[in-house]
Motif scaffolding. Structure first.
Motif, PDB file in Angstrom:
ATOM      1  N   TYR A  63       0.804  -1.224   0.000  1.00  0.00           N
ATOM      2  CA  TYR A  63       0.000   0.000   0.000  1.00  0.00           C
ATOM      3  C   TYR A  63       0.845   1.286   0.000  1.00  0.00           C
ATOM      4  CZ  TYR A  63      -3.875  -3.122   1.032  1.00  0.00           C
ATOM      5  OH  TYR A  63      -4.811  -4.135   0.985  1.00  0.00           O
ATOM      6  N   ASN A  64       2.108   1.156  -0.367  1.00  0.00           N
ATOM      7  CA  ASN A  64       2.958   2.352  -0.450  1.00  0.00           C
ATOM      8  C   ASN A  64       3.101   2.725  -1.925  1.00  0.00           C
ATOM      9  OD1 ASN A  64       4.954   4.323  -0.455  1.00  0.00           O
ATOM     10  ND2 ASN A  64       6.107   3.347   1.205  1.00  0.00           N
ATOM     11  N   ALA A  65       2.203   3.599  -2.381  1.00  0.00           N
ATOM     12  CA  ALA A  65       2.182   3.976  -3.796  1.00  0.00           C
ATOM     13  C   ALA A  65       3.003   5.220  -4.093  1.00  0.00           C
ATOM     14  CB  ALA A  65       0.739   4.226  -4.231  1.00  0.00           C
ATOM     15  N   TRP A  66       3.751   5.756  -3.113  1.00  0.00           N
ATOM     16  CA  TRP A  66       4.413   7.057  -3.269  1.00  0.00           C
ATOM     17  C   TRP A  66       5.923   6.997  -3.050  1.00  0.00           C
ATOM     18  CZ3 TRP A  66       0.197   5.784  -0.337  1.00  0.00           C
ATOM     19  CH2 TRP A  66      -1.041   6.237  -0.806  1.00  0.00           C
ATOM     20  N   GLY A  67       6.488   5.786  -2.905  1.00  0.00           N
ATOM     21  CA  GLY A  67       7.909   5.689  -2.595  1.00  0.00           C
ATOM     22  C   GLY A  67       8.222   6.386  -1.284  1.00  0.00           C
ATOM     23  N   TRP A  68       7.331   6.248  -0.345  1.00  0.00           N
ATOM     24  CA  TRP A  68       7.384   7.006   0.907  1.00  0.00           C
ATOM     25  C   TRP A  68       8.292   6.295   1.919  1.00  0.00           C
ATOM     26  CZ3 TRP A  68       6.375  11.816   1.797  1.00  0.00           C
ATOM     27  CH2 TRP A  68       6.156  12.293   3.091  1.00  0.00           C
ATOM     28  N   GLY A  69       9.551   6.666   1.929  1.00  0.00           N
ATOM     29  CA  GLY A  69      10.508   6.070   2.863  1.00  0.00           C
ATOM     30  C   GLY A  69      10.556   4.567   2.741  1.00  0.00           C
ATOM     31  N   SER A  70      10.496   3.901   3.887  1.00  0.00           N
ATOM     32  CA  SER A  70      10.483   2.431   3.915  1.00  0.00           C
ATOM     33  C   SER A  70       9.219   1.938   4.600  1.00  0.00           C
ATOM     34  CB  SER A  70      11.721   1.908   4.652  1.00  0.00           C
ATOM     35  OG  SER A  70      11.773   2.435   5.979  1.00  0.00           O
ATOM     36  N   SER A  71       8.133   2.682   4.397  1.00  0.00           N
ATOM     37  CA  SER A  71       6.883   2.388   5.108  1.00  0.00           C
ATOM     38  C   SER A  71       6.005   1.406   4.345  1.00  0.00           C
ATOM     39  CB  SER A  71       6.095   3.678   5.333  1.00  0.00           C
ATOM     40  OG  SER A  71       6.871   4.609   6.075  1.00  0.00           O
ATOM     41  N   SER A  72       5.334   0.564   5.081  1.00  0.00           N
ATOM     42  CA  SER A  72       4.278  -0.276   4.528  1.00  0.00           C
ATOM     43  C   SER A  72       3.021  -0.006   5.351  1.00  0.00           C
ATOM     44  CB  SER A  72       4.658  -1.754   4.578  1.00  0.00           C
ATOM     45  OG  SER A  72       4.920  -2.150   5.920  1.00  0.00           O
ATOM     46  N   PHE A  73       1.855  -0.237   4.733  1.00  0.00           N
ATOM     47  CA  PHE A  73       0.594   0.117   5.390  1.00  0.00           C
ATOM     48  C   PHE A  73      -0.373  -1.063   5.330  1.00  0.00           C
ATOM     49  CE2 PHE A  73       2.516   3.935   3.556  1.00  0.00           C
ATOM     50  CZ  PHE A  73       2.642   4.733   4.679  1.00  0.00           C
ATOM     51  N   SER A  74      -1.429  -0.939   6.153  1.00  0.00           N
ATOM     52  CA  SER A  74      -2.420  -2.019   6.211  1.00  0.00           C
ATOM     53  C   SER A  74      -3.506  -1.870   5.156  1.00  0.00           C
ATOM     54  CB  SER A  74      -3.065  -2.056   7.607  1.00  0.00           C
ATOM     55  OG  SER A  74      -2.095  -2.269   8.605  1.00  0.00           O
ATOM     56  N   ASN A  75      -3.760  -0.625   4.721  1.00  0.00           N
ATOM     57  CA  ASN A  75      -4.803  -0.374   3.731  1.00  0.00           C
ATOM     58  C   ASN A  75      -4.558   0.981   3.072  1.00  0.00           C
ATOM     59  OD1 ASN A  75      -6.072   1.716   5.515  1.00  0.00           O
ATOM     60  ND2 ASN A  75      -6.499  -0.104   6.774  1.00  0.00           N
ATOM     61  N   TRP A  76      -5.356   1.276   2.032  1.00  0.00           N
ATOM     62  CA  TRP A  76      -5.175   2.532   1.292  1.00  0.00           C
ATOM     63  C   TRP A  76      -5.527   3.757   2.148  1.00  0.00           C
ATOM     64  CZ3 TRP A  76      -1.943   2.257  -2.239  1.00  0.00           C
ATOM     65  CH2 TRP A  76      -1.934   1.271  -3.234  1.00  0.00           C
ATOM     66  N   GLU A  77      -6.518   3.649   2.974  1.00  0.00           N
ATOM     67  CA  GLU A  77      -6.918   4.801   3.786  1.00  0.00           C
ATOM     68  C   GLU A  77      -5.790   5.236   4.730  1.00  0.00           C
ATOM     69  OE1 GLU A  77      -8.720   2.103   3.269  1.00  0.00           O
ATOM     70  OE2 GLU A  77     -10.417   2.932   2.136  1.00  0.00           O
ATOM     71  N   GLU A  78      -5.194   4.267   5.407  1.00  0.00           N
ATOM     72  CA  GLU A  78      -4.061   4.574   6.294  1.00  0.00           C
ATOM     73  C   GLU A  78      -2.913   5.193   5.496  1.00  0.00           C
ATOM     74  OE1 GLU A  78      -0.772   2.289   9.150  1.00  0.00           O
ATOM     75  OE2 GLU A  78      -2.230   1.124   7.998  1.00  0.00           O
TER      76      GLU A  78
END
Length: 250
Positions: free
Chosen positions: A191-206
């Motif tokens: 769910y990291n569509a922006w190359g945002w650091g090294s973050s992963s997410f649980s869903n698109w809203e988060e």
């Protein structure tokens, strides 16, 4: 008188016979009797041997000189060829270094020009004065139309609400998602569509709420050339133009 003559004759005959006998015994001229034989033969043999030795020595010395000359010439040719090859390589390296320096200088000059004259941003102003409800309604529809058919489809309301809450251009985060991951199609982390650091997410809203809040706190209200330089240092010029182009489509 006769008797004396006879005596002389006898003596002469004896001498003659003696000499003849000497010649006959030697089978010819007895050179030894003249003091010549052995010394003459020995001297001739010595001269012959000396000439033979001198001849052999001359041949060997000539052969050695020829071989030495051949070796010396070969080494000289090899040295010349090695120097010519070294000179050629050095010239090529110097030319390559000069070309690389020229390219680097041109790139540096171009970067300086871009930094002092950033590209113009042609974006319509986002009107926050219409109120939250009208703002979210307008931008939800526009963002949904832009994201249709992508993994982020239907997230227009999430983007619009996050933009209102953080005072950020509602087009910026959706456009970056296209630049970085083709609107979520090739995320490098969940769910990291922006190359945002090294973050992963649980869903698109988060993920959307985190990204929009991060834009507000680190990069500002909307896209700028300096923000592009910070967001994507290795390729900021292309990143800027691509993202701006996408924002203009929303």
């Amino acid at each position: 008188m006769f008797a004396g003559s006879a005596a002389c004759l006898v003596v002469t005959l004896c001498i003659t016979i003696g000499i003849g006998t000497s010649f006959a015994g030697a089978g010819g001229v007895n050179t030894a009797g003249f003091g010549l034989g052995d010394s003459v033969v020995s001297e001739d043999a010595s001269q012959t041997e000396a000439l033979g030795v001198a001849s052999d020595t001359g041949v060997r010395e000539s052969s050695q000189l020829a071989n030495s000359a051949q070796r010396d010439i070969t080494k000289g040719i090899e040295a010349i060829e090695a120097k010519e090859e070294a000179d050629r390589i050095a010239a090529e390296e110097a030319a390559r270094a000069e070309e690389e320096a020229r390219i680097a200088a041109a790139a540096e000059k171009q970067a300086e020009q871009v930094a002092t004259n950033p590209p113009a941003i042609d974006l319509s102003e986002v009107d926050f004065s219409v109120g939250k409800e009208a703002f979210i309604e307008e931008w939800t529809a526009r963002i949904d139309a832009y994201l249709a058919g992508s993994p982020l489809a239907g997230q227009g309301v999430t983007f619009a609400t996050a933009a209102w809450d953080n005072g950020v251009d509602p087009r910026w985060s959706p456009a970056i998602s296209n630049t970085e991951s083709s609107k979520g199609a090739v995320c490098f982390l969940p769910y990291n569509a922006w190359g945002w650091g090294s973050s992963s997410f649980s869903n698109w809203e988060e993920a959307i709420n985190t990204h929009v809040a991060g834009l507000a706190s680190v990069y500002g209200h909307t896209i700028t050339y300096s923000a592009a330089q910070k967001y994507c240092p290795p390729n900021y010029d292309h990143w800027f133009s691509s993202t701006l182009s996408e924002m203009q489509r929303i």
